[in-house]
Write an enzyme that holds these catalytic residues in place. Sequence first.
Site, mmCIF file in Angstrom:
data_model
loop_
_atom_site.group_PDB
_atom_site.id
_atom_site.type_symbol
_atom_site.label_atom_id
_atom_site.label_comp_id
_atom_site.label_asym_id
_atom_site.label_seq_id
_atom_site.Cartn_x
_atom_site.Cartn_y
_atom_site.Cartn_z
ATOM 1 N N GLU A 193 -18.783 69.898 38.544
ATOM 2 C CA GLU A 193 -17.614 69.024 38.634
ATOM 3 C C GLU A 193 -17.217 68.686 40.072
ATOM 4 O O GLU A 193 -16.215 68.002 40.285
ATOM 5 C CB GLU A 193 -16.443 69.660 37.887
ATOM 6 C CG GLU A 193 -16.686 69.708 36.382
ATOM 7 C CD GLU A 193 -15.646 70.516 35.627
ATOM 8 O OE1 GLU A 193 -15.399 70.215 34.444
ATOM 9 O OE2 GLU A 193 -15.093 71.467 36.217
ATOM 10 N N GLN A 242 -21.084 75.107 39.552
ATOM 11 C CA GLN A 242 -21.405 76.070 38.503
ATOM 12 C C GLN A 242 -22.767 75.731 37.907
ATOM 13 O O GLN A 242 -23.424 74.798 38.328
ATOM 14 C CB GLN A 242 -20.331 76.026 37.415
ATOM 15 C CG GLN A 242 -20.172 74.657 36.774
ATOM 16 C CD GLN A 242 -18.928 74.535 35.902
ATOM 17 O OE1 GLN A 242 -18.061 75.386 35.901
ATOM 18 N NE2 GLN A 242 -18.853 73.454 35.149
#
Length: 699
Positions: free
Chosen positions: A428, A497
């Site tokens: 993100e 991530q």
Amino acid sequence: MSDYEDDPAVFSSDTLPSDLRFMATVANGYLGTRVYGDVMHINGVYNGANGDSCRADVPSPVNVRLSIPDERMLKETYTLNTQIGVFSYIIETQNFRMIQQIFAHRTQIHLMVLTITLERLTISKEQCTAQIKSSFVPHSQNIDFVSGPDFMGAKYIHGQTLTPEVKGAARQSVHMISVPLPESLTLLPEQQRNSWLFLTALAGTEEQAKACFVEGQSLIQLDQLYSSHVAAWAALWKQSCISAKGFRKLNKALYGCLYYLLSALPPLTSADFHYVGLSPGGLSNGGKGEDYHGHVFWDQETWMFPSILVFYPELARILLKNRVRTLPAAKIIAGQQGYRGAKYPWESAVTGFEVCDETVYGQKEIHINGDISFAFQQYFYITQDLEFFQKDGGWYVVSSIAEFWSSRVTWNSLEDCYDIKGIMPPDEYQSDVTNSAYTAVVAKYSLQFATELGSCLKVTVPSKWMKIAEKIKVPFDPLKQYHPEFDGYKSGVVVKQADVVLLGYPLMYPMSSQVRKNDLVMYEGVTAQDGPAMTWSMFAIGWLELKNVTQAQHQFNKCYSHIQEPFKVWSENPDGSGAVNFLTGMGGFLQTVLFGYTGFRIMKSYLYFYPIIPEDMGELWITGINYLGNKLQFQFSTQQVTIVLLRPCGFQHLALEVVLSNSGKKFALIKGQPVTFFLEPGIIRRKCSVASSVLSNKL
């Protein structure tokens, strides 16, 4: 601080965590509360419009603190027993013991229970009085509670949420009946022991709340309220569990993960409410401004779902049914954004419309549609439950997502491929990229599975779906032999991530071992070290797949920094920040054990395994893996594997056999008869024929 040394399922301490966000939680899929917290939450009850939506706070009658003011306290113990789903607080003085227990009843899901017991430890005939300090007030910032007439000596309040999730929707009703708490309780001189039970019932209607309260009182009269709750938890654990021989730290972590995940899920047989789904912070968290507001994300399908699926496919089905229920909203969202089919929201609550408070995620992080379709695919492969797709709406979700992807791609004539433009990948830190590798693969799989499922159901699907799937671009660098995260990705750019590493697992995207290794090496060094808890589990699984145990253990051990003592509550980030009771991280941790060390992979026609057990682990026992309606037990060691068919667990269970990849040997799985063989890869599949030979069950 001290744990019970002999029971990995019991978390005990003489002190509470300094940060009470890390208190234990008790829940049953319908009700949940953080112990000593002021509020409870009810599954599916939210307040606030659109991005202001959050779980509605319900005041908690079970948040009480106890003391024995006239006695000198010698010992106090706080314990979460995950085997029975009960939190207890025990005070011991020279003459008396006081026990406080809190639990959300596992099967009587509308009941929250507080019990207080006083017992004499000596022959003294002194009176003992326990003081009760309650923080309960019959008010909420989200619900307009008013008092109603008492019911069976209990207090009754009811109200509606203040603001519906979407314009025109009904406000949600909450009815609560609770036995009032006195300021003190006394053990009289002639009494050796006495217990008091305080019952709270919550429901969506007055009639249901009263009926549940009456049922609870009946169970109290029969002395079955506590025992029925304990029995229900025992049945859950009997069905499925994981144990690593002699690995106490790991076993405690596994019990914690499974307990918190199971307590956020409904009972196996519950059908009296629409279960809304799993949020990152579980049912006990998610109020205004905390723990992602109790919303449902990709976390459910990608991180929590796989472990639930292999242990409890009936609960996995309930999660999928919620996506079926919210399909009409997903179709409306797709139409509003100019696409066909169904586009699921990045964050959802009760209505299925977008409730993310930042537009960019709802608009751009569209891989959630592929994540949902992939969960449906995995469910079908492990259960062959065609009825769910034929009669219960599963097909419409799968086909609608495929239709969405077919309208979302853009033809690139220069590269002779389909692009997916203007999206946010799982990383993100990037918000507007073309051809996210992860998004491309889940889109490709969505179209392929819809075509495959349509064939099974004898439904004609557009031929373009497979043509598009074949031509969706998945970025690949032929010189460096790795998958760039997206078109134009520069090596070394920090990643938030797990992203590209997910191509190897869970997606099992075809690639060579060298490319798999290159992806791991490339992204391991640039993934944020202080990022979300689930990330390192995926790197660990990747290294286990490549049989690099040392590197896998290094990554897996990073997960422990997210486990907060003494009640094994996970934090999203290693410094304790972010969401608490972080089920997403727990889901990743469980997958490392269930799919990493075992090598389990859910394939179209078989369950693959290729275990690798570290020397310091010794043995790994996994009980309750479900495959094609059968429940299996596995015992893995560094040298061999033993598989036992425990029992058929489905109406349409199919006979199974084990086929070893290297030797080609086959073993029929017969109930109660262990099959043991030396360590090598293999598959479990539907038995080819009843007449196939049964080889010796021991090599």
